[in-house]
Write an enzyme that holds these catalytic residues in place. Structure first.
Site, PDB file in Angstrom:
ATOM      1  N   TYR A  74      33.989 -47.633   0.096  1.00 49.43           N
ATOM      2  CA  TYR A  74      33.544 -47.382  -1.078  1.00 49.43           C
ATOM      3  C   TYR A  74      32.074 -47.032  -1.108  1.00 49.43           C
ATOM      4  O   TYR A  74      31.353 -47.997  -0.580  1.00 49.43           O
ATOM      5  CB  TYR A  74      33.613 -48.317  -1.859  1.00 49.43           C
ATOM      6  CG  TYR A  74      32.906 -48.066  -3.511  1.00 49.43           C
ATOM      7  CD1 TYR A  74      33.500 -47.032  -4.198  1.00 49.43           C
ATOM      8  CD2 TYR A  74      31.603 -49.151  -4.229  1.00 49.43           C
ATOM      9  CE1 TYR A  74      32.983 -46.391  -5.875  1.00 49.43           C
ATOM     10  CE2 TYR A  74      31.229 -48.147  -4.982  1.00 49.43           C
ATOM     11  CZ  TYR A  74      31.802 -47.638  -6.176  1.00 49.43           C
ATOM     12  OH  TYR A  74      31.390 -47.170  -6.994  1.00 49.43           O
ATOM     13  N   ASP A 117      26.932 -46.168   5.912  1.00 47.90           N
ATOM     14  CA  ASP A 117      26.811 -46.616   4.994  1.00 47.90           C
ATOM     15  C   ASP A 117      27.069 -48.266   5.032  1.00 47.90           C
ATOM     16  O   ASP A 117      27.097 -48.955   4.894  1.00 47.90           O
ATOM     17  CB  ASP A 117      27.582 -46.295   3.683  1.00 47.90           C
ATOM     18  CG  ASP A 117      27.651 -46.757   2.211  1.00 47.90           C
ATOM     19  OD1 ASP A 117      26.596 -47.395   2.409  1.00 47.90           O
ATOM     20  OD2 ASP A 117      28.468 -46.702   1.721  1.00 47.90           O
ATOM     21  N   LYS A 177      20.281 -52.195  -1.580  1.00 48.33           N
ATOM     22  CA  LYS A 177      20.147 -53.646  -1.938  1.00 48.33           C
ATOM     23  C   LYS A 177      18.996 -54.528  -1.904  1.00 48.33           C
ATOM     24  O   LYS A 177      17.928 -54.084  -2.608  1.00 48.33           O
ATOM     25  CB  LYS A 177      21.773 -54.198  -1.654  1.00 48.33           C
ATOM     26  CG  LYS A 177      22.588 -53.398  -2.283  1.00 48.33           C
ATOM     27  CD  LYS A 177      24.320 -54.514  -1.872  1.00 48.33           C
ATOM     28  CE  LYS A 177      25.675 -53.452  -2.171  1.00 48.33           C
ATOM     29  NZ  LYS A 177      25.271 -53.473  -3.591  1.00 48.33           N
TER      30      LYS A 177
END
Length: 435
Positions: free
Chosen positions: A147, A245, A273
């Site tokens: 994802y 990623d 994050k």
């Protein structure tokens, strides 16, 4: 064990469903896969959160990874307050954006230049556009179960076969957006090599391979030995860019990210994050010759009103400063290892099929024999049993991610006593799940 009341959360959920689709602003928060309604959080402190009904929990979500120092870390709050006194946003360059960029480039050697954005989805979307603009190619390769945000070309599912053109993974994703995405299994270098070779090295070839160096959204799945280096070698041979990623792994598995931890250098990196210190921030960066294709220097357009927001930059910089202090990642490893070992022992004593995957302070307990090495093996896990485990843990004051296919996060605010409290709750909860 005292039975908990969720009356006020239920009332808020009912209100929310009247004005927010599903009552939540991100789907997994609705807790549908674990068969309960969500609790609504009132506050957080250190390793704990408290819901609107006054129930207190040990938090193992940590806002899905950003809160590596726990809730309301004093130094981060002070940095936000100090910056806020001068303004919240300007839509013009600020000194703190430059310091943020300098810090990212110093921490992650593969990043020679970097651009700040406001979310991980923005970072991956922008990195892929940049890769396509740099190479002049359209196709990309992603991993089944990986994802990377809800961008159309990444929100795709695998068809049949080892390497397939993606099919739309959501209503609203046009077939054209998915057609240039090739989906292959995670941890399978041969499938990537075959897909690259099939596409060829000309204008119709692959622009980029995008991968979570440690998969975090099929549950936590570490890379097999040699996998990341195999991707590096294969992309280099075929003229494709390698994009890591690291929205989850950046500054989580080490100060230099997963690429520093595993010793593999990508062309482009996406971080998020933790780099926002709990506020909305992310970034993408890499080799200078690639990054200089971005507007205003080059032809690849990307922009954002709140990119480089001063409050997010201040929070992120303070978080990175704290993480760079000696002993930080050793401490996270100790705590992660303690929790992982405790969960394994408890599952074994309960007689449950189980597989625990862990890298540092991130882990997933799968309810299957394992090993879990890709999305196909992750889907063998018993999600109904996980739902029972989740509910039992919540009743015992532990806030887990509400999905078998997510990861638990340990923070520096957790300590041995808190970890042992979680393990004790898990022993009781696993016995319930085994019944």
């Amino acid at each position: 064990m005292t039975t908990r009341s969720y009356r006020d959360s239920a009332a808020l959920f009912a209100r929310g469903q009247r004005v927010i689709p599903g009552g939540v602003n991100s789907p997994v928060r609705a807790c549908r896969s674990v068969g309960v309604d969500p609790v609504f959080v009132a506050q957080g402190d250190g390793p704990h959160i408290t819901d609107v009904d006054g129930n207190r929990y040990v938090d193992l979500i940590g806002s899905w990874g950003p809160l590596i120092m726990g809730h309301c870390q004093a130094e981060i709050l002070d940095a936000i307050a100090e910056t806020m006194s001068s303004g919240t946003t300007f839509g013009a360059p600020t000194e703190i954006e430059v310091r943020f960029a300098e810090t990212i480039c110093e921490a992650i050697p593969s990043i020679e230049k970097v651009r700040a954005v406001s979310s991980g989805t923005e970072a991956t979307m922008s990195a892929l556009r940049l890769a396509r603009g740099f190479t002049g190619r359209a196709k990309i390769i992603k991993m089944d179960g990986g994802y990377h945000g809800h961008t159309d070309c990444l929100l795709v599912a695998a068809g049949s076969g080892a390497a397939t053109l993606g099919i739309p993974g959501s209503a609203g994703v046009p077939e054209g957006a998915a057609r240039d995405t090739i989906v292959v299994p995670y941890n399978d270098v041969a499938a990537v090599e075959a897909a690259l070779a099939a596409a060829g090295d000309g204008p119709d070839g692959v622009a980029a391979v995008i991968v979570e160096p440690v998969a975090g959204n099929m549950g936590l799945v570490p890379p097999a030995e040699g996998y990341l280096q195999g991707l590096r070698d294969a992309t280099a041979r075929h003229g494709a860019l390698l994009i890591f990623d690291e929205v989850i792994t950046g500054f989580r598995v080490g100060y230099g990210g997963a690429q520093g931890h595993f010793g593999v250098t990508p062309d482009l990196t996406c971080v998020g994050k933790i780099v926002g210190g709990g506020l909305p921030a992310a970034a993408f960066g890499g080799r200078a010759d690639i990054m200089d294709k971005l507007s205003p220097l080059g032809p690849v357009y990307q922009a954002g009103t709140l990119s480089g927001n001063p409050l997010a930059m201040a929070a992120g910089l303070k978080a990175l400063e704290i993480l760079h202090r000696p002993g930080t990642y050793e401490r996270l490893e100790e705590l992660g290892a303690r929790l992982g070992a405790g969960l394994v022992a408890a599952a074994r004593d309960a007689g449950l099929p189980h597989c625990l995957n862990r890298v540092g302070s991130v882990m997933t307990l799968f309810f299957c024999d394992g090993p879990v090495t890709d999305y196909a093996s992750a889907k063998a896990a018993d999600t109904a049993r996980f739902a029972t485990f989740f509910q039992a843990m919540r009743e015992r004051g532990v806030f887990l991610p509400p999905s078998q296919y997510e990861a638990m996060f340990v923070s520096l605010a957790h300590d041995e006593a808190i970890i042992d409290e979680v393990i004790a709750a898990a022993r009781e909860s696993l016995a319930v799940a085994a019944a």
